[in-house]
Scaffold this active site. Structure first.
Site, PDB file in Angstrom:
ATOM      1  N   ARG A 178      46.298  36.312  40.597  1.00  0.00           N
ATOM      2  CA  ARG A 178      45.837  35.209  41.436  1.00  0.00           C
ATOM      3  C   ARG A 178      44.677  34.502  40.736  1.00  0.00           C
ATOM      4  NH1 ARG A 178      44.064  35.516  47.780  1.00  0.00           N
ATOM      5  NH2 ARG A 178      42.588  37.091  47.041  1.00  0.00           N
ATOM      6  N   ASP A 472      35.912  40.819  51.342  1.00  0.00           N
ATOM      7  CA  ASP A 472      35.953  39.966  50.162  1.00  0.00           C
ATOM      8  C   ASP A 472      35.462  38.583  50.565  1.00  0.00           C
ATOM      9  OD1 ASP A 472      38.052  38.784  51.527  1.00  0.00           O
ATOM     10  OD2 ASP A 472      39.595  39.340  50.075  1.00  0.00           O
TER      11      ASP A 472
END
Length: 557
Positions: A178, A472
């Site tokens: 990603r 996160d």
């Protein structure tokens, strides 16, 4: 292309390219040929990227003025058309359990060895983009693809460090990467820098998306293609089909530059912005020659809902813990994604289970761990029953839990045959806010999560366990955006009647040291005060900042 010397690089780099930092392994990764590709991509596509970012700002201004997102009239033919995406490669047919995490060498080895079907190596939400982290990650992935990656933990208590090595290739999870989103720059690589009469003229920073994706493909595409393993990417934070088309154009050019077959680079798109849910067919269509699926990026999606409706006081969400996937607007999003993907021959991936195992052998710890695992099972059962083809976990210990649920309910490699033709989702269902409350614990928890995560991020750590959840950037963004939303709403109260105002925020800051405890024992503890200052400024601002990481990035390196 002509080349020149650079004070940070003993080798040669292309004219017009400037690297403003130095890290271990840099010369082996940022070769002249790699920099040529990066510069070429920047010159070809930077204008289009800036156009798309300007369109985002215009669209947000429309929402701020009271407008609502909706399905596009000009693309109705795409939604009504009878078309399917290209056939999926064999390596991506069974994706029932995917693990995600940062790109440090130890994580890369453990994730590839974890027993998950796929590992999404994350340069975005779980990596703090320091220059050293980025290049360490690119180097680790390059060695992992070559099969040579090892890691030895530091020695401790007089004992040697532990050696980590990779399992044989066919026993590893399928690697997916990603890159960072279109909105982010990579400030350490400038293109079209010039020097005239001894005076330097700074170039423009390259797109972080292009830097991450192109550098990974440059070093690994040939090996991965030979193994029929990609390259495979996860694309984050898209808002519309034009942004998907930009990715398709960039990846097509990378394929051409590297001598790859057209469509060799396969992608999965995270539907993690509210505008994107209204363009899922269109995003699939724009990427139809290379897309493998869509993913319910639930945490960023919740953040995007708050940000999209930042000026709509009638759409303020309750605290995060009450906004679950069983809420009507999130259930509608999930079911529409499944229906859309399966109609087009793509996978519909479920979202992240943020829980992590609770350590300890005392009764309280055992009960807390059992409760956490029960939440994971229930979440995965909801997903597989709804028709998802796979799911995400944040910790290796959750892989057996998620796999057991999917194995029982999904005996095949996927369930694209579950068409969900009965699903009918309207615009209003997708934007209806959930009901709930704000508790004192929820308000103070948001302050703690945001401050602790931001402090760790500023210190170079982008994936932080806090109170048995893996936090996160996405979950920190929810905390930060909710605080702003609550504090800028009129006459909002906690469930005990306390006004939600800046005095409440100040009291939460004052009480934070007691909640945190010994700062030396938590990631980024030395930067807590700095993080408090950043959060204080962002919450007092008249407008909700688009992304927490934009002002924070200026403080890195």
């Amino acid at each position: 292309m002509a080349e020149r010397q650079h004070p940070h690089d003993p080798g040669k780099i292309p004219v017009g390219v400037e690297i403003t930092a130095q890290a271990a392994g840099q010369d082996a990764l940022l070769t002249p040929a790699a920099l040529d590709l990066l510069a070429d991509l920047h010159r070809r596509f930077e204008g289009a990227r800036q156009t798309r970012l300007a369109a985002r700002r215009e669209r947000q201004a429309f929402f701020d003025a009271g407008g609502l997102p909706d399905f596009r009239e000009d693309t109705a033919a795409i939604r009504a058309g009878d078309w399917r995406v290209a056939p999926l490669p064999a390596a991506l047919l069974d994706r029932r359990v995917e693990i995600t995490g940062p790109v440090d060498p130890k994580m890369v080895i453990n994730a590839l060895n974890s027993g998950a079907n796929c590992y999404m190596a994350d340069f975005e939400d779980s990596t703090s983009p320091t220059w050293d982290n980025l290049l360490t990650g690119q180097g680790a992935l390059r060695e992992a693809v070559a099969g040579t990656l090892t890691f030895t933990s530091p020695a401790a208590d007089g004992r040697p460090g532990k050696l980590y090595t990779l399992k044989p290739f066919r026993e590893q999870a399928v690697l997916m990467v990603r890159p960072r989103g279109w909105h982010l720059d990579e400030k350490h690589v400038l293109v079209d820098s010039t020097r005239v009469d001894g005076a330097a003229s700074a170039g423009s920073p390259i797109s972080a998306s292009i830097f991450d994706a192109a550098l990974f493909c440059f070093h690994n595409a040939d090996v991965l293609a030979a193994k029929d393993r990609g390259p495979y990417l996860y694309l984050p934070k898209l808002q519309c089909m034009e942004e998907a088309q930009l990715w398709n154009d960039v990846l097509g050019h990378i394929e051409q530059a590297l001598g790859l077959a057209e469509g060799r680079i396969k992608v999965t798109v995270l539907i993690e912005t509210l505008p994107a849910v209204f363009e899922m067919d269109e995003i699939l269509h724009a990427l139809r020659g290379r897309i493998a699926g869509l993913n319910c990026g639930r945490w960023d999606y919740m953040f995007s809902y708050i940000k999209t409706f930042r000026a709509h006081r009638d759409r303020v969400l309750p605290e995060r813990g009450q906004v679950t996937m069983t809420q009507p607007f999130l259930r509608a999003y999930s079911e529409l994604l499944i229906q859309t993907c399966h109609r087009r021959g793509a996978h519909a991936m479920g979202g992240m289970a943020a829980q992590i195992p609770v350590g300890g052998s005392d009764r309280a710890s055992i009960e807390a761990n059992e409760a956490a695992l029960a939440k994971v099972r229930a979440d995965k059962l909801r997903e597989v029953t709804a028709g998802h083809d796979g799911t995400w976990v944040a910790h290796p210990a959750l892989i057996p839990v998620a796999r057991a649920v999917f194995d029982e309910r999904m005996p095949g490699k996927h369930q694209q045959h579950v068409l969900r033709e009965e699903v009918t989702v309207s615009r209003d269902e997708l934007i209806r806010p959930s009901l709930g409350t704000i508790t004192r614990a929820g308000f103070e928890g948001n302050v703690e999560v945001c401050v602790r995560y931001l402090a760790a991020w500023l210190d170079g750590n982008g994936c932080v366990p806090i109170h048995n959840l893996m936090e996160d950037a996405a979950t920190a963004e929810i905390a930060r955006a909710q605080l702003w939303s609550w504090l800028h709403s009129e006459e909002l109260h906690l469930d005990d009647g306390t006004p939600v105002d800046f005095a409440l925020l100040e009291r939460a800051f004052i009480g934070l040291p007691k909640r945190i405890g010994d700062r030396s024992r938590i990631p980024g503890g030395s930067r807590i005060n700095e993080a408090i200052g950043v959060l204080d400024r962002l919450t007092h601002a008249d407008t909700l900042e688009e992304f927490l990481t934009l002002p924070a990035y200026a403080r890195l390196d």
